[in-house]
Motif scaffolding. Sequence first.
Motif, short mmCIF file in Angstrom:
data_model
loop_
_atom_site.label_atom_id
_atom_site.label_comp_id
_atom_site.label_asym_id
_atom_site.label_seq_id
_atom_site.Cartn_x
_atom_site.Cartn_y
_atom_site.Cartn_z
N ASP A 50 0.85 -1.20 0.00
CA ASP A 50 0.00 0.00 0.00
C ASP A 50 0.88 1.24 0.00
O ASP A 50 1.72 1.41 0.88
CB ASP A 50 -0.91 0.02 1.24
CG ASP A 50 -2.00 -1.03 1.15
OD1 ASP A 50 -2.43 -1.34 0.03
OD2 ASP A 50 -2.42 -1.54 2.21
N ILE A 51 0.67 2.09 -0.98
CA ILE A 51 1.48 3.29 -1.16
C ILE A 51 0.59 4.51 -0.92
O ILE A 51 -0.46 4.66 -1.55
CB ILE A 51 2.06 3.36 -2.60
CG1 ILE A 51 2.79 2.06 -2.97
CG2 ILE A 51 2.94 4.58 -2.76
CD1 ILE A 51 3.98 1.73 -2.12
N GLY A 52 1.02 5.40 -0.04
CA GLY A 52 0.28 6.62 0.25
C GLY A 52 0.52 7.68 -0.82
O GLY A 52 1.65 7.84 -1.30
N VAL A 53 -0.54 8.38 -1.17
CA VAL A 53 -0.47 9.42 -2.20
C VAL A 53 -1.21 10.65 -1.68
O VAL A 53 -2.33 10.53 -1.18
CB VAL A 53 -1.11 8.94 -3.53
CG1 VAL A 53 -1.06 10.04 -4.57
CG2 VAL A 53 -0.44 7.67 -4.03
N HIS A 54 -0.59 11.81 -1.78
CA HIS A 54 -1.23 13.07 -1.37
C HIS A 54 -1.10 14.06 -2.52
O HIS A 54 0.02 14.33 -2.97
CB HIS A 54 -0.59 13.62 -0.11
CG HIS A 54 -1.18 14.92 0.34
ND1 HIS A 54 -0.43 15.92 0.89
CD2 HIS A 54 -2.44 15.38 0.31
CE1 HIS A 54 -1.21 16.94 1.17
NE2 HIS A 54 -2.44 16.64 0.83
N CYS A 55 -2.23 14.59 -2.96
CA CYS A 55 -2.23 15.59 -4.03
C CYS A 55 -2.89 16.86 -3.51
O CYS A 55 -3.79 16.80 -2.68
CB CYS A 55 -3.01 15.08 -5.25
SG CYS A 55 -2.29 13.59 -5.98
N ARG A 56 -2.44 18.00 -4.04
CA ARG A 56 -3.05 19.26 -3.63
C ARG A 56 -2.87 20.30 -4.72
O ARG A 56 -1.97 20.22 -5.54
CB ARG A 56 -2.52 19.75 -2.30
CG ARG A 56 -1.07 20.16 -2.30
CD ARG A 56 -0.62 20.58 -0.89
NE ARG A 56 0.78 20.85 -0.87
CZ ARG A 56 1.74 19.95 -0.75
NH1 ARG A 56 1.43 18.68 -0.62
NH2 ARG A 56 3.01 20.29 -0.74
N ILE A 57 -3.77 21.29 -4.65
CA ILE A 57 -3.73 22.40 -5.59
C ILE A 57 -4.57 23.52 -5.02
O ILE A 57 -5.52 23.28 -4.26
CB ILE A 57 -4.26 21.98 -6.99
CG1 ILE A 57 -3.95 23.04 -8.05
CG2 ILE A 57 -5.74 21.64 -6.93
CD1 ILE A 57 -4.20 22.57 -9.47
N ALA A 58 -4.25 24.74 -5.36
CA ALA A 58 -5.07 25.89 -4.94
C ALA A 58 -6.36 25.89 -5.75
O ALA A 58 -6.36 25.56 -6.94
CB ALA A 58 -4.31 27.19 -5.16
N ARG A 59 -7.45 26.25 -5.10
CA ARG A 59 -8.73 26.35 -5.81
C ARG A 59 -8.60 27.35 -6.96
O ARG A 59 -8.05 28.43 -6.80
CB ARG A 59 -9.83 26.82 -4.85
CG ARG A 59 -11.21 26.88 -5.49
CD ARG A 59 -12.26 27.44 -4.55
NE ARG A 59 -12.18 26.94 -3.20
CZ ARG A 59 -12.67 25.77 -2.77
NH1 ARG A 59 -13.28 24.98 -3.62
NH2 ARG A 59 -12.54 25.42 -1.51
N GLY A 60 -9.06 26.97 -8.14
CA GLY A 60 -9.02 27.83 -9.30
C GLY A 60 -7.71 27.77 -10.08
O GLY A 60 -7.56 28.45 -11.09
N ALA A 61 -6.77 26.94 -9.62
CA ALA A 61 -5.48 26.84 -10.31
C ALA A 61 -5.55 25.82 -11.45
O ALA A 61 -6.36 24.90 -11.44
CB ALA A 61 -4.37 26.44 -9.33
#
Length: 109
Positions: A84-95
């Motif tokens: 099991d590999i953890g993945v975290h994604c993120r981005i600013a709203r509207g980007a």
Amino acid sequence: MNRRILMFALAAALPVGAQGVPHDDVHEHDRVFQRASELVPWCKAEAEAHFVGRGETTYQWTSSYHDRGNVLHVEGKLRVEGADIGVHCRIARGAREQYATIEISDPRA
């Protein structure tokens, strides 16, 4: 005279962005994320591509998503070669998509 023709032909063959078109036009087809749920498919696809590119087989994907302030988050888990590999994604709203980030926590590395 032949040199001028050659230079013109080379200039015409350059990609559009190299001919002075503003850089932003190159990314006009990028997705723009407004909700965290919209980031889930991008996150999954990027994580799978990472491991498939290394020749590894991916299986189940599970995830949850939320907003924190003006930032959209996806917390995911991908099964890769039995781990099991953890993945975290993120981005600013509207980007735009090009500004999304992905962090992969691979305990095997």
